[in-house]
Motif scaffolding. Structure first.
Motif, PDB file in Angstrom:
ATOM      1  N   GLU A  97       0.827  -1.153   0.142  1.00 53.99           N
ATOM      2  CA  GLU A  97      -0.139  -0.013  -0.200  1.00 53.99           C
ATOM      3  C   GLU A  97       0.808   1.233  -0.034  1.00 53.99           C
ATOM      4  OE1 GLU A  97      -3.162   0.121  -0.019  1.00 53.99           O
ATOM      5  OE2 GLU A  97      -3.869  -1.905   0.377  1.00 53.99           O
ATOM      6  N   ARG A  98       0.583   2.214  -1.088  1.00 61.45           N
ATOM      7  CA  ARG A  98       1.541   3.152  -1.214  1.00 61.45           C
ATOM      8  C   ARG A  98       0.980   4.527  -0.712  1.00 61.45           C
ATOM      9  NH1 ARG A  98       5.884   1.800  -3.899  1.00 61.45           N
ATOM     10  NH2 ARG A  98       5.739  -0.010  -5.195  1.00 61.45           N
ATOM     11  N   ALA A  99       1.373   5.033   0.486  1.00 64.70           N
ATOM     12  CA  ALA A  99       0.833   6.499   0.711  1.00 64.70           C
ATOM     13  C   ALA A  99       2.062   7.128   1.698  1.00 64.70           C
ATOM     14  CB  ALA A  99      -0.470   6.288   1.702  1.00 64.70           C
ATOM     15  N   PRO A 100       2.084   8.421   1.652  1.00 70.20           N
ATOM     16  CA  PRO A 100       2.967   8.954   2.818  1.00 70.20           C
ATOM     17  C   PRO A 100       2.692   8.613   4.309  1.00 70.20           C
ATOM     18  CG  PRO A 100       2.335  10.587   1.056  1.00 70.20           C
ATOM     19  CD  PRO A 100       1.510   9.595   0.963  1.00 70.20           C
ATOM     20  N   ALA A 101       3.698   8.335   5.190  1.00 73.22           N
ATOM     21  CA  ALA A 101       3.686   8.064   6.481  1.00 73.22           C
ATOM     22  C   ALA A 101       2.549   8.823   7.238  1.00 73.22           C
ATOM     23  CB  ALA A 101       5.054   7.919   7.235  1.00 73.22           C
ATOM     24  N   ALA A 102       2.601  10.217   6.643  1.00 73.48           N
ATOM     25  CA  ALA A 102       1.676  10.923   7.463  1.00 73.48           C
ATOM     26  C   ALA A 102       0.266  10.721   7.435  1.00 73.48           C
ATOM     27  CB  ALA A 102       1.831  12.598   7.264  1.00 73.48           C
ATOM     28  N   VAL A 103      -0.205  10.047   6.339  1.00 71.25           N
ATOM     29  CA  VAL A 103      -1.426  10.068   5.769  1.00 71.25           C
ATOM     30  C   VAL A 103      -1.904   8.327   5.514  1.00 71.25           C
ATOM     31  CG1 VAL A 103      -1.952  12.218   5.090  1.00 71.25           C
ATOM     32  CG2 VAL A 103      -1.179  10.540   3.318  1.00 71.25           C
ATOM     33  N   THR A 142      10.225 -14.476   1.257  1.00 63.99           N
ATOM     34  CA  THR A 142      10.465 -13.481   0.624  1.00 63.99           C
ATOM     35  C   THR A 142      10.461 -12.348   1.104  1.00 63.99           C
ATOM     36  OG1 THR A 142       9.385 -14.445  -1.645  1.00 63.99           O
ATOM     37  CG2 THR A 142       9.796 -12.141  -1.553  1.00 63.99           C
ATOM     38  N   ALA A 143      11.971 -11.610   1.121  1.00 62.70           N
ATOM     39  CA  ALA A 143      11.989 -10.569   2.186  1.00 62.70           C
ATOM     40  C   ALA A 143      12.087  -9.289   1.011  1.00 62.70           C
ATOM     41  CB  ALA A 143      13.572 -10.380   2.867  1.00 62.70           C
ATOM     42  N   SER A 144      13.087  -8.275   1.041  1.00 62.68           N
ATOM     43  CA  SER A 144      12.728  -7.063   0.136  1.00 62.68           C
ATOM     44  C   SER A 144      14.039  -6.181   0.514  1.00 62.68           C
ATOM     45  CB  SER A 144      11.776  -6.410   0.201  1.00 62.68           C
ATOM     46  OG  SER A 144      11.955  -4.947  -0.270  1.00 62.68           O
ATOM     47  N   LEU A 145      14.627  -5.510  -0.499  1.00 62.68           N
ATOM     48  CA  LEU A 145      15.627  -4.396   0.026  1.00 62.68           C
ATOM     49  C   LEU A 145      14.997  -3.577   1.195  1.00 62.68           C
ATOM     50  CD1 LEU A 145      16.358  -3.171  -3.542  1.00 62.68           C
ATOM     51  CD2 LEU A 145      17.544  -4.583  -2.407  1.00 62.68           C
ATOM     52  N   GLN A 149      16.408  -1.178   4.206  1.00 59.62           N
ATOM     53  CA  GLN A 149      16.108   0.147   4.148  1.00 59.62           C
ATOM     54  C   GLN A 149      14.552   0.647   4.230  1.00 59.62           C
ATOM     55  OE1 GLN A 149      17.239   0.298   0.081  1.00 59.62           O
ATOM     56  NE2 GLN A 149      19.423   0.906   0.264  1.00 59.62           N
ATOM     57  N   GLY A 150      14.349   1.935   4.272  1.00 59.33           N
ATOM     58  CA  GLY A 150      13.013   2.246   4.831  1.00 59.33           C
ATOM     59  C   GLY A 150      12.064   2.623   3.583  1.00 59.33           C
ATOM     60  N   GLY A 151      12.829   2.780   2.440  1.00 61.45           N
ATOM     61  CA  GLY A 151      11.704   3.066   1.424  1.00 61.45           C
ATOM     62  C   GLY A 151      10.963   4.379   1.358  1.00 61.45           C
ATOM     63  N   ILE A 152      10.227   4.592   0.528  1.00 61.47           N
ATOM     64  CA  ILE A 152       9.550   5.885   0.306  1.00 61.47           C
ATOM     65  C   ILE A 152       8.003   5.665   0.256  1.00 61.47           C
ATOM     66  CG2 ILE A 152       9.258   8.126  -0.965  1.00 61.47           C
ATOM     67  CD1 ILE A 152      12.089   7.621  -1.732  1.00 61.47           C
ATOM     68  N   ASN A 153       7.154   6.280   1.117  1.00 63.77           N
ATOM     69  CA  ASN A 153       5.590   6.076   0.907  1.00 63.77           C
ATOM     70  C   ASN A 153       5.065   4.664   1.201  1.00 63.77           C
ATOM     71  OD1 ASN A 153       5.575   8.866   0.507  1.00 63.77           O
ATOM     72  ND2 ASN A 153       5.538   8.616  -1.754  1.00 63.77           N
ATOM     73  N   VAL A 154       5.972   3.735   1.738  1.00 62.00           N
ATOM     74  CA  VAL A 154       5.336   2.235   2.068  1.00 62.00           C
ATOM     75  C   VAL A 154       5.984   1.810   3.534  1.00 62.00           C
ATOM     76  CG1 VAL A 154       5.477   1.790  -0.303  1.00 62.00           C
ATOM     77  CG2 VAL A 154       7.687   1.511   0.790  1.00 62.00           C
ATOM     78  N   PRO A 155       5.455   2.653   4.423  1.00 60.38           N
ATOM     79  CA  PRO A 155       5.843   2.315   5.951  1.00 60.38           C
ATOM     80  C   PRO A 155       5.385   1.043   6.269  1.00 60.38           C
ATOM     81  CG  PRO A 155       3.932   3.970   5.937  1.00 60.38           C
ATOM     82  CD  PRO A 155       4.533   4.007   4.369  1.00 60.38           C
ATOM     83  N   GLY A 156       4.238   0.642   6.007  1.00 57.38           N
ATOM     84  CA  GLY A 156       3.773  -0.577   6.566  1.00 57.38           C
ATOM     85  C   GLY A 156       4.307  -1.797   5.751  1.00 57.38           C
ATOM     86  N   TYR A 157       4.741  -1.587   4.512  1.00 59.81           N
ATOM     87  CA  TYR A 157       5.772  -2.641   3.889  1.00 59.81           C
ATOM     88  C   TYR A 157       6.939  -2.647   4.247  1.00 59.81           C
ATOM     89  CZ  TYR A 157       7.454  -5.010  -0.418  1.00 59.81           C
ATOM     90  OH  TYR A 157       7.898  -6.214  -1.120  1.00 59.81           O
ATOM     91  N   ALA A 158       7.603  -1.488   4.553  1.00 56.50           N
ATOM     92  CA  ALA A 158       9.068  -1.385   5.134  1.00 56.50           C
ATOM     93  C   ALA A 158       8.932  -2.142   6.441  1.00 56.50           C
ATOM     94  CB  ALA A 158       9.403   0.118   5.304  1.00 56.50           C
ATOM     95  N   ALA A 159       8.240  -1.907   7.187  1.00 58.68           N
ATOM     96  CA  ALA A 159       7.869  -2.562   8.525  1.00 58.68           C
ATOM     97  C   ALA A 159       7.719  -3.975   8.493  1.00 58.68           C
ATOM     98  CB  ALA A 159       6.909  -1.955   9.541  1.00 58.68           C
TER      99      ALA A 159
END
Length: 252
Positions: A97-103, A142-145, A149-159
């Motif tokens: 799910e792509r969205a800035p962390a603030a929203v 299946t992990a991920s880069l 790293q933290g990525g951009i606009n994908v806080p849930g995915y990164a976590a």
């Protein structure tokens, strides 16, 4: 002797998220090496393209549909798979799910964590029980880069993907001494539906390519070799690693 190390003839592999993309490529690679396949995806039905491909290789394919956002469905799947006692479990199903962390909505956060992390814990726990009973098995996440790293606009995915790296090590610490190899593959930027938005963004796509030493987006079948390796006897002394397949991204 070397070829036999990678021979999966006579084994049964479960691949989640097998209908398309990376999961399909993993399933096809395992079948090429001799494994029969149980494919699981949210909308997988008998007679799918992946089934046709696997059976054309002379291997069997069982299709199971499961919504990984549904905890009861995942628990039922775990019990069903444990009865089959597979030799290999590839935990590949995922969503983004792509969205800035603030929203970034809580609903999106909860769904991504359930699909990408909690369901994979539950399946590993259920299938791992049968592996523990016989003292052997291979589990591949299946992990991920974004496990690094933290990525951009994908806080849930990164976590979630950071959690997968930790879960890989946690299971490995407990099960390596009991004959079960637990490892993960971290794909780089692979040209699949999940990265379609990035590929379509001309500026972002260019910045990604400029950082990849290999000079191209990855293909799903770039994951084939790592999958066969971690599923085979060739990796019997490999435990708790997260193996990047990224064209050199992390080394840049």
């Amino acid at each position: 002797m070397t070829a036999r190390l990678f021979d999966l003839t006579g084994t049964l592999a479960v691949v989640t998220g097998a209908r398309r993309g990376i999961g399909r490529a993993m399933a096809e690679a395992l079948a090429d090496a001799g494994a029969d396949i149980i494919g699981v995806s949210a909308s997988l039905v008998p007679g799918s393209d992946v089934q046709t491909s696997i059976e054309a290789k002379g291997r069997s394919f069982d299709a199971i549909a499961c919504d990984f956002a549904d905890t009861a469905a995942v628990d039922a799947l775990g019990r069903r798979l444990a009865e089959r006692a597979p030799d290999i479990l590839v935990n590949n199903a995922g969503t983004i799910e792509r969205a800035p962390a603030a929203v970034h909505s809580r609903d999106a956060w909860d769904r991504v964590l359930q699909v990408n992390l909690s369901s994979q814990f539950a399946l590993s726990q259920a299938v791992g029980a049968s592996m523990l009973e016989r003292g052997s098995g291979k589990i591949i996440f299946t992990a991920s880069l974004l496990s690094f790293q933290g990525g951009i606009n994908v806080p849930g995915y990164a976590a979630a993907k950071s959690g997968i790296a930790g879960l890989t090590k946690a299971f490995s610490n407990e099960w390596a001494s009991q004959g079960i190899n637990v490892n993960a593959i971290a794909p780089g930027y692979i040209a699949t539906d999940n990265t379609a938005a990035l590929q379509a963004d001309e500026d972002r796509s260019r910045s990604i390519l400029e950082r990849i030493p290999a000079g191209r987006w990855g293909r799903a079948d770039d994951l084939a070799g790592a999958t066969i390796f971690l599923a085979s006897r060739a990796s019997d002394y490999i435990n708790g690693i997260v193996l990047p397949v990224d064209g050199g991204w992390l080394g840049r």
